[in-house]
Motif scaffolding. Structure first.
Motif, PDB file in Angstrom:
ATOM      1  N   VAL A  12      -8.411 -11.423 -21.489  1.00  0.00           N
ATOM      2  CA  VAL A  12      -9.445  -9.934 -20.604  1.00  0.00           C
ATOM      3  C   VAL A  12      -8.842  -8.532 -19.775  1.00  0.00           C
ATOM      4  CG1 VAL A  12     -11.368  -9.803 -19.148  1.00  0.00           C
ATOM      5  CG2 VAL A  12     -11.362 -11.818 -20.028  1.00  0.00           C
ATOM      6  N   ILE A  13      -9.046  -7.415 -20.954  1.00  0.00           N
ATOM      7  CA  ILE A  13      -8.690  -6.396 -20.319  1.00  0.00           C
ATOM      8  C   ILE A  13      -9.918  -6.055 -19.273  1.00  0.00           C
ATOM      9  CG2 ILE A  13      -7.674  -4.162 -20.640  1.00  0.00           C
ATOM     10  CD1 ILE A  13      -5.465  -6.772 -21.367  1.00  0.00           C
ATOM     11  N   GLY A  14      -8.821  -5.345 -17.659  1.00  0.00           N
ATOM     12  CA  GLY A  14     -10.075  -4.538 -17.459  1.00  0.00           C
ATOM     13  C   GLY A  14     -10.090  -3.440 -16.974  1.00  0.00           C
ATOM     14  N   ASN A  15     -11.357  -2.871 -16.342  1.00  0.00           N
ATOM     15  CA  ASN A  15     -11.388  -1.153 -16.897  1.00  0.00           C
ATOM     16  C   ASN A  15     -12.420  -1.278 -15.854  1.00  0.00           C
ATOM     17  OD1 ASN A  15     -13.738   0.746 -18.809  1.00  0.00           O
ATOM     18  ND2 ASN A  15     -11.191   1.502 -17.996  1.00  0.00           N
ATOM     19  N   GLY A  16     -11.942  -0.019 -15.333  1.00  0.00           N
ATOM     20  CA  GLY A  16     -13.373   0.988 -14.560  1.00  0.00           C
ATOM     21  C   GLY A  16     -12.794   0.912 -13.296  1.00  0.00           C
ATOM     22  N   ASP A  17     -11.808   2.078 -12.661  1.00  0.00           N
ATOM     23  CA  ASP A  17     -12.016   2.568 -11.918  1.00  0.00           C
ATOM     24  C   ASP A  17     -10.581   1.894 -11.050  1.00  0.00           C
ATOM     25  OD1 ASP A  17     -14.407   3.186 -11.105  1.00  0.00           O
ATOM     26  OD2 ASP A  17     -14.623   2.475  -9.265  1.00  0.00           O
ATOM     27  N   VAL A  18      -9.496   2.062 -12.071  1.00  0.00           N
ATOM     28  CA  VAL A  18      -8.333   1.924 -11.945  1.00  0.00           C
ATOM     29  C   VAL A  18      -7.612   3.579 -12.320  1.00  0.00           C
ATOM     30  CG1 VAL A  18      -5.550   1.434 -12.834  1.00  0.00           C
ATOM     31  CG2 VAL A  18      -7.963  -0.025 -12.951  1.00  0.00           C
ATOM     32  N   VAL A  19      -7.092   4.198 -10.725  1.00  0.00           N
ATOM     33  CA  VAL A  19      -6.237   5.153 -10.614  1.00  0.00           C
ATOM     34  C   VAL A  19      -5.039   5.445 -10.236  1.00  0.00           C
ATOM     35  CG1 VAL A  19      -8.987   5.985 -10.057  1.00  0.00           C
ATOM     36  CG2 VAL A  19      -7.344   5.476  -8.037  1.00  0.00           C
ATOM     37  N   ASP A  20      -4.222   4.878 -10.147  1.00  0.00           N
ATOM     38  CA  ASP A  20      -3.029   4.843 -10.259  1.00  0.00           C
ATOM     39  C   ASP A  20      -2.060   3.380 -10.026  1.00  0.00           C
ATOM     40  OD1 ASP A  20      -3.515   3.446  -7.757  1.00  0.00           O
ATOM     41  OD2 ASP A  20      -3.449   5.362  -5.983  1.00  0.00           O
ATOM     42  N   ALA A  21      -0.527   3.558  -9.676  1.00  0.00           N
ATOM     43  CA  ALA A  21       0.018   2.918  -9.612  1.00  0.00           C
ATOM     44  C   ALA A  21      -0.974   0.988  -9.220  1.00  0.00           C
ATOM     45  CB  ALA A  21       1.029   2.452  -9.426  1.00  0.00           C
ATOM     46  N   GLN A  22      -1.015   1.536  -7.558  1.00  0.00           N
ATOM     47  CA  GLN A  22      -1.303   0.691  -6.594  1.00  0.00           C
ATOM     48  C   GLN A  22      -2.731  -0.174  -7.217  1.00  0.00           C
ATOM     49  OE1 GLN A  22      -0.309   3.568  -6.398  1.00  0.00           O
ATOM     50  NE2 GLN A  22       1.002   3.930  -4.070  1.00  0.00           N
ATOM     51  N   SER A  23      -3.897   0.951  -8.303  1.00  0.00           N
ATOM     52  CA  SER A  23      -4.978   0.223  -7.859  1.00  0.00           C
ATOM     53  C   SER A  23      -4.662  -0.835  -9.417  1.00  0.00           C
ATOM     54  CB  SER A  23      -5.529   0.784  -8.213  1.00  0.00           C
ATOM     55  OG  SER A  23      -5.861   2.001  -8.887  1.00  0.00           O
ATOM     56  N   ALA A  24      -4.254  -0.372  -9.918  1.00  0.00           N
ATOM     57  CA  ALA A  24      -3.870  -0.600 -11.775  1.00  0.00           C
ATOM     58  C   ALA A  24      -3.375  -2.801 -11.059  1.00  0.00           C
ATOM     59  CB  ALA A  24      -2.497  -0.466 -12.140  1.00  0.00           C
ATOM     60  N   ARG A  25      -1.771  -3.058 -10.217  1.00  0.00           N
ATOM     61  CA  ARG A  25      -1.728  -3.754  -9.288  1.00  0.00           C
ATOM     62  C   ARG A  25      -2.561  -4.587  -8.916  1.00  0.00           C
ATOM     63  NH1 ARG A  25       2.311  -6.660  -9.981  1.00  0.00           N
ATOM     64  NH2 ARG A  25       0.636  -8.148 -10.579  1.00  0.00           N
ATOM     65  N   ALA A  26      -3.591  -3.750  -7.690  1.00  0.00           N
ATOM     66  CA  ALA A  26      -4.914  -4.987  -7.184  1.00  0.00           C
ATOM     67  C   ALA A  26      -5.701  -5.614  -7.933  1.00  0.00           C
ATOM     68  CB  ALA A  26      -5.738  -3.159  -6.697  1.00  0.00           C
ATOM     69  N   MET A  27      -5.899  -4.596  -9.505  1.00  0.00           N
ATOM     70  CA  MET A  27      -7.217  -5.182 -10.486  1.00  0.00           C
ATOM     71  C   MET A  27      -6.323  -6.061 -10.726  1.00  0.00           C
ATOM     72  SD  MET A  27      -8.820  -3.867 -13.567  1.00  0.00           S
ATOM     73  CE  MET A  27      -9.944  -2.380 -12.373  1.00  0.00           C
TER      74      MET A  27
ATOM     75  N   GLY B 180     -23.774   4.720 -15.739  1.00  0.00           N
ATOM     76  CA  GLY B 180     -23.369   5.058 -16.122  1.00  0.00           C
ATOM     77  C   GLY B 180     -21.469   5.094 -16.010  1.00  0.00           C
ATOM     78  N   PHE B 181     -21.043   6.050 -15.468  1.00  0.00           N
ATOM     79  CA  PHE B 181     -19.380   6.358 -14.841  1.00  0.00           C
ATOM     80  C   PHE B 181     -19.656   6.622 -13.476  1.00  0.00           C
ATOM     81  CE2 PHE B 181     -20.124   8.150 -19.453  1.00  0.00           C
ATOM     82  CZ  PHE B 181     -18.954   7.020 -19.761  1.00  0.00           C
ATOM     83  N   GLY B 182     -20.911   6.017 -12.954  1.00  0.00           N
ATOM     84  CA  GLY B 182     -21.025   6.232 -10.647  1.00  0.00           C
ATOM     85  C   GLY B 182     -20.795   4.951 -10.561  1.00  0.00           C
ATOM     86  N   GLY B 183     -20.953   4.809  -9.317  1.00  0.00           N
ATOM     87  CA  GLY B 183     -21.055   3.968  -8.408  1.00  0.00           C
ATOM     88  C   GLY B 183     -19.310   3.435  -8.255  1.00  0.00           C
TER      89      GLY B 183
ATOM     90  N   ALA C 120      -8.522   5.298 -17.870  1.00  0.00           N
ATOM     91  CA  ALA C 120      -9.701   6.448 -18.558  1.00  0.00           C
ATOM     92  C   ALA C 120      -9.387   7.440 -17.991  1.00  0.00           C
ATOM     93  CB  ALA C 120     -11.288   6.128 -18.719  1.00  0.00           C
ATOM     94  N   ARG C 121     -10.037   7.732 -17.099  1.00  0.00           N
ATOM     95  CA  ARG C 121     -10.030   9.199 -15.968  1.00  0.00           C
ATOM     96  C   ARG C 121      -9.222   9.686 -15.607  1.00  0.00           C
ATOM     97  NH1 ARG C 121     -15.822   8.394 -13.822  1.00  0.00           N
ATOM     98  NH2 ARG C 121     -15.183   6.322 -14.233  1.00  0.00           N
ATOM     99  N   ALA C 122      -8.380   9.421 -15.760  1.00  0.00           N
ATOM    100  CA  ALA C 122      -7.229   9.525 -14.271  1.00  0.00           C
ATOM    101  C   ALA C 122      -5.795   9.543 -15.081  1.00  0.00           C
ATOM    102  CB  ALA C 122      -6.665   7.706 -13.245  1.00  0.00           C
ATOM    103  N   SER C 123      -6.402   9.524 -16.786  1.00  0.00           N
ATOM    104  CA  SER C 123      -5.297   9.557 -17.415  1.00  0.00           C
ATOM    105  C   SER C 123      -5.703  11.390 -18.052  1.00  0.00           C
ATOM    106  CB  SER C 123      -5.218   9.165 -18.686  1.00  0.00           C
ATOM    107  OG  SER C 123      -5.728   9.426 -19.794  1.00  0.00           O
ATOM    108  N   TYR C 124      -6.958  11.856 -17.426  1.00  0.00           N
ATOM    109  CA  TYR C 124      -7.050  13.104 -17.583  1.00  0.00           C
ATOM    110  C   TYR C 124      -5.647  14.283 -16.800  1.00  0.00           C
ATOM    111  CZ  TYR C 124     -12.517  12.427 -18.702  1.00  0.00           C
ATOM    112  OH  TYR C 124     -12.763  12.012 -19.210  1.00  0.00           O
TER     113      TYR C 124
END
Ligand SMILES: Cc1cc2nc3c(=O)[nH]c(=O)nc-3n(C[C@H](O)[C@H](O)[C@H](O)COP(=O)(O)O)c2cc1C
Length: 347
Positions: free
Chosen positions: A203-218, A182-185, A230-234
């Motif tokens: 390939v575009i990655g998606n899942g658990d990017v929540v801020d600039a640092q996690s975007a860089r990390a992915m 689902g959207f867990g884990g 997705a959800r971090a833009s709410y």
């Protein structure tokens, strides 16, 4: 080794390094307009039913028409019938969208059972026919958005990647969770790295990017070509500019000021009311305003008030009063600190 892409002419449109995901019930036209106004370089429509378009379903047609004169925009379709979906692709092209995306990740039972969304990925031959029909219908930028498989025992993202690339897709978006998750884990970014290495198309990655640092990390950990958020833009349309700035310079963008947040909420409210009418616009904005106000001072009474109000002027007045009270509190605190610094020995 993955199947090579057969097309020699690439469309001029390409995915940027950061983009807003399709989110049913959230990324409507007003929300997309706000995201773009705050620096989001690409948005996606909510998922639109190809069959609904063919049957002239009023709700589905409205979703499509909402996308008129909107750039850059990718329209996301779902469906499992080649002739129906190719007709939908032609409509998307006629509307002037920059790209079309096939949803292959939707986990919802009704969609899944209809051999659409994630459900289509367990029928590879049918999937080939669907993507082939979409490709044949138009030269528009074509992508698919997938999950990793139905569950951990049936990971099929390489196979789906092979099919997408072999049938001429221009890019693939990978939400690194299974349907079962689902959207867990945690999204399994190593799967994104594996797919990136396996395929030639972006390939575009998606899942658990929540801020600039996690975007860089992915981007660093997977080598993917871009990230989808997705959800971090709410309530946080500023996240895209923050990611871009961080990727370019390594500098953090300061969070929006109270004034900026207030102005954005007011702008969003006006767009929602214009787009949906006053009653529906206000009702739908309740959850959006709740997200904008998350973690901000003095919001509980404001939230309760807004959830009772039904007209635009009343909501605007409530927001204005809240802004004034926060400003007063900030000014009082500032004065208090200044006074105490002037009188360091006073008790
Ligand atoms: C409420 C909700 C609605 C969603 N609707 C769609 C959709 O219409 N199409 C789609 O491809 N993905 C949809 N998704 C999945 C997101 O696009 C994204 O893949 C997922 O939330 C993981 O990204 P995140 O960790 O950045 O939230 C939805 C997710 C949520 C939470």
């Amino acid at each position: 080794m993955a199947v090579k892409p057969p097309r020699s002419i690439k469309p001029s449109f390409q995915f940027p390094r950061v983009m807003l995901a399709p989110i049913a019930g959230f990324t409507d036209r007003p929300t997309r307009d706000i995201a773009r106004a705050k620096g989001c370089p690409l948005t996606f429509s909510e998922l639109i039913s190809a069959r609904g378009l063919q049957e002239n379903n009023p709700g589905t047609l409205k979703m499509l028409h909402e996308c008129r004169d909107e750039h850059p925009l990718v329209i996301q379709l779902f469906g499992g019938e080649p002739d129906v979906i190719s007709e939908a692709v032609r409509k998307v092209e006629q509307l002037g969208a920059d790209g079309v995306n096939l949803n292959l990740g939707c986990p919802v039972r009704k969609v899944f059972k209809n051999r659409s969304g994630c459900g289509l990925t367990i029928f590879p031959v049918e999937l080939v026919h669907v993507i082939r029909a979409m490709r044949k219908a138009s030269d528009i930028h074509l992508s698919v958005k997938i999950r990793a498989g139905v569950n951990h025992r049936s990971l099929n993202y390489r196979l789906i990647g092979d099919i997408a690339q072999g049938e001429g897709c221009d890019a693939i978006i990978f939400h690194a969770r299974t349907r079962m998750m689902g959207f867990g884990g945690h999204a399994q970014w190593e799967w994104i790295g594996d797919l990136k290495e396996y395929l030639d198309i972006p390939v575009i990655g998606n899942g658990d990017v929540v801020d600039a640092q996690s975007a860089r990390a992915m981007l660093d950990e997977t080598g993917c070509d871009g990230v989808m958020i997705a959800r971090a833009s709410y309530g946080n349309p500023w996240i895209f500019a923050a990611v871009e700035r961080y990727l370019e310079s390594g500098y953090q963008r300061s969070p929006p000021t109270l004034e900026e947040r207030y102005a954005t909420m007011v702008h969003h409210l006006h767009l929602a009311v214009e787009n949906k009418g006053e009653r529906r616009g206000i009702l739908e904005m309740r959850k959006q305003l709740g997200w904008y106000l998350k973690g901000i001072a003095l919001v509980r009474p404001l939230r309760e008030t807004i959830n009772r109000l039904e007209t635009l002027p009343k909501v605007l007045t409530a927001l204005e009063q809240w802004r004034e009270s926060v400003e007063n509190r900030v000014n009082n605190e500032r004065e208090y600190r200044a006074e105490n610094e002037l009188m360091p020995f006073s008790i």
